[in-house]
Design an enzyme around this catalytic site. Structure first.
Site, PDB file in Angstrom:
ATOM      1  N   TRP A  51      24.826  64.633 -61.557  1.00 56.86           N
ATOM      2  CA  TRP A  51      24.051  64.629 -60.317  1.00 56.86           C
ATOM      3  C   TRP A  51      24.328  65.881 -59.488  1.00 56.86           C
ATOM      4  CZ3 TRP A  51      20.794  61.572 -62.017  1.00 56.86           C
ATOM      5  CH2 TRP A  51      21.156  60.415 -62.711  1.00 56.86           C
ATOM      6  N   ASP A 111      25.934  63.547 -51.423  1.00 54.32           N
ATOM      7  CA  ASP A 111      25.134  62.546 -52.119  1.00 54.32           C
ATOM      8  C   ASP A 111      26.020  61.309 -52.265  1.00 54.32           C
ATOM      9  OD1 ASP A 111      23.778  60.919 -53.867  1.00 54.32           O
ATOM     10  OD2 ASP A 111      23.563  62.407 -55.457  1.00 54.32           O
ATOM     11  N   LYS A 129      21.749  50.965 -54.963  1.00 53.92           N
ATOM     12  CA  LYS A 129      23.089  50.560 -55.391  1.00 53.92           C
ATOM     13  C   LYS A 129      23.633  49.499 -54.430  1.00 53.92           C
ATOM     14  CE  LYS A 129      22.900  54.303 -58.104  1.00 53.92           C
ATOM     15  NZ  LYS A 129      22.770  54.301 -59.568  1.00 53.92           N
TER      16      LYS A 129
END
Length: 352
Positions: free
Chosen positions: A102, A169, A193
């Site tokens: 990511w 992030d 999430k």
């Protein structure tokens, strides 16, 4: 049979949230209309949006210097949105800490807007630790990191120190523990999430760092435009925001992030203890950098992988197969994962 869903995302949410969301699909707030057919400009939904924002500010103790947005496009859009809003048009630079897929993708997007400096990386050992002891240049426009890596099972236990705007992030560990928001220029997180369903992206941005790049920014990607429009420059993800609001209410009712963090620590400790004490399994992540959200592990005898997965399936345990980048297994134990589900996985592990 009870299902134990260890999916890395979209992930489980509390049953109470599912039930309330289901009712709203049929009849929202006694309007006689479904939640997904009401106007996003209606007083009913504006009240939902305002409550969601207020709960984020309350639960995370967001200072008045920052604004809260619910946008679309996931963290992947924030890779470029954070960069285009902060990197100066003329000679801009950005520092990135590479801890896996990511952060690598985020850095790739930033290269479209200026020079990217990789100040640290854990790629030398396939990202099984969090880099430490690195130096951050003083002339960068932002410093970016991924707080928790879902694929490799690592997590920052302490955040980088910098005078530049710190961009994080936090898609996979937002709301899992208290965070000092004042230290950040931008925090962004896909909802799917710990917050809500896929479709909404939470962004918390410090207002005074915006508008300084000297570049033209497309309206949809301009944080100042989105702040002015209160996340409604275009039609927002109504359902995802509503479910996020319900889950924020649930988190508050549980006692807030200190209580949630304690439960997450206990669940992770149970699972890591089994991995460390069971000679059939191994975890290669540096112990001080182990994730409390995504626990990765391997069988020492990989020829038994299919047998282990079959045993999990028979016990109602799903989505524990590891990412192809690391193989083995991964148990994602986000906020809504109950201890009984962690214990069910441990019981299968003990048989091996």
């Amino acid at each position: 049979m009870k299902k134990h869903n260890f999916s890395a995302g979209p992930s489980i949410l509390p049953q109470e949230v599912f039930e309330k969301a289901s009712q709203a699909i049929l009849d929202f707030d006694n309007t006689g209309l479904s939640l997904i057919e009401i106007s996003h400009r209606s007083k009913e939904f504006v009240a939902v949006y305002n409550k969601a924002v207020a709960l984020v500010k309350e639960i995370l103790e967001v200072p008045s210097t920052h604004e809260v947005l619910f946008l679309q496009g996931g963290a992947s859009t924030q890779f470029l949105m954070s960069a285009i809003n902060l990197i100066k048009n003329d000679g801009g630079k950005a520092a990135y800490i590479n801890t896996g897929s990511w952060s690598t993708k985020a850095a790739k997007e930033a290269k479209n807007f200026g020079e990217v400096i990789e100040v640290a990386s854990s790629a030398d050992t396939n990202h099984n630790y969090i880099p430490k002891g690195y130096e951050i240049p003083t002339d960068v426009d932002l410093v970016h990191f991924t707080s928790n890596n879902t694929i490799f099972g690592t997590q920052f236990q302490a955040y980088p120190e910098t005078e530049a705007p710190l961009v994080a992030d936090m898609s996979s560990d937002i709301f899992s523990k208290p965070v000092d928001v004042s230290k950040f220029g931008i925090i962004y997180a896909g909802a799917q999430k710990n917050l809500g369903p896929a479709g909404a992206t939470l962004v918390i941005v410090k207002k005074d760092i915006l508008g300084n790049t000297g570049r033209a920014i497309p309206s949809m990607l301009d944080y100042q435009v989105q702040i002015k429009g209160e996340s409604m420059f275009n039609t927002p993800p109504v359902f995802a925001i509503y479910v996020s609001m319900l889950n924020l209410e649930y988190m508050k009712a549980q006692g807030g992030l200190k209580v949630i963090a304690k439960a997450n620590e206990e669940k992770a400790a149970m699972l890591y203890q089994e991995i460390d004490n069971n000679p059939s399994f191994v975890n290669h992540v540096a112990k001080e950098d182990r994730s409390l959200m995504n626990v990765v592990f391997l069988l020492n005898d990989t020829s038994r992988d299919a047998e282990f997965l079959d045993a999990c399936t028979a016990a109602g345990i799903s989505n524990v197969k590891g990412h192809r980048s690391v193989g083995g297994f991964r148990a994602s134990i986000y906020n809504a994962m109950p201890k009984e589900s962690v214990q069910a996985l441990i019981n299968i592990m003990k048989k091996f």
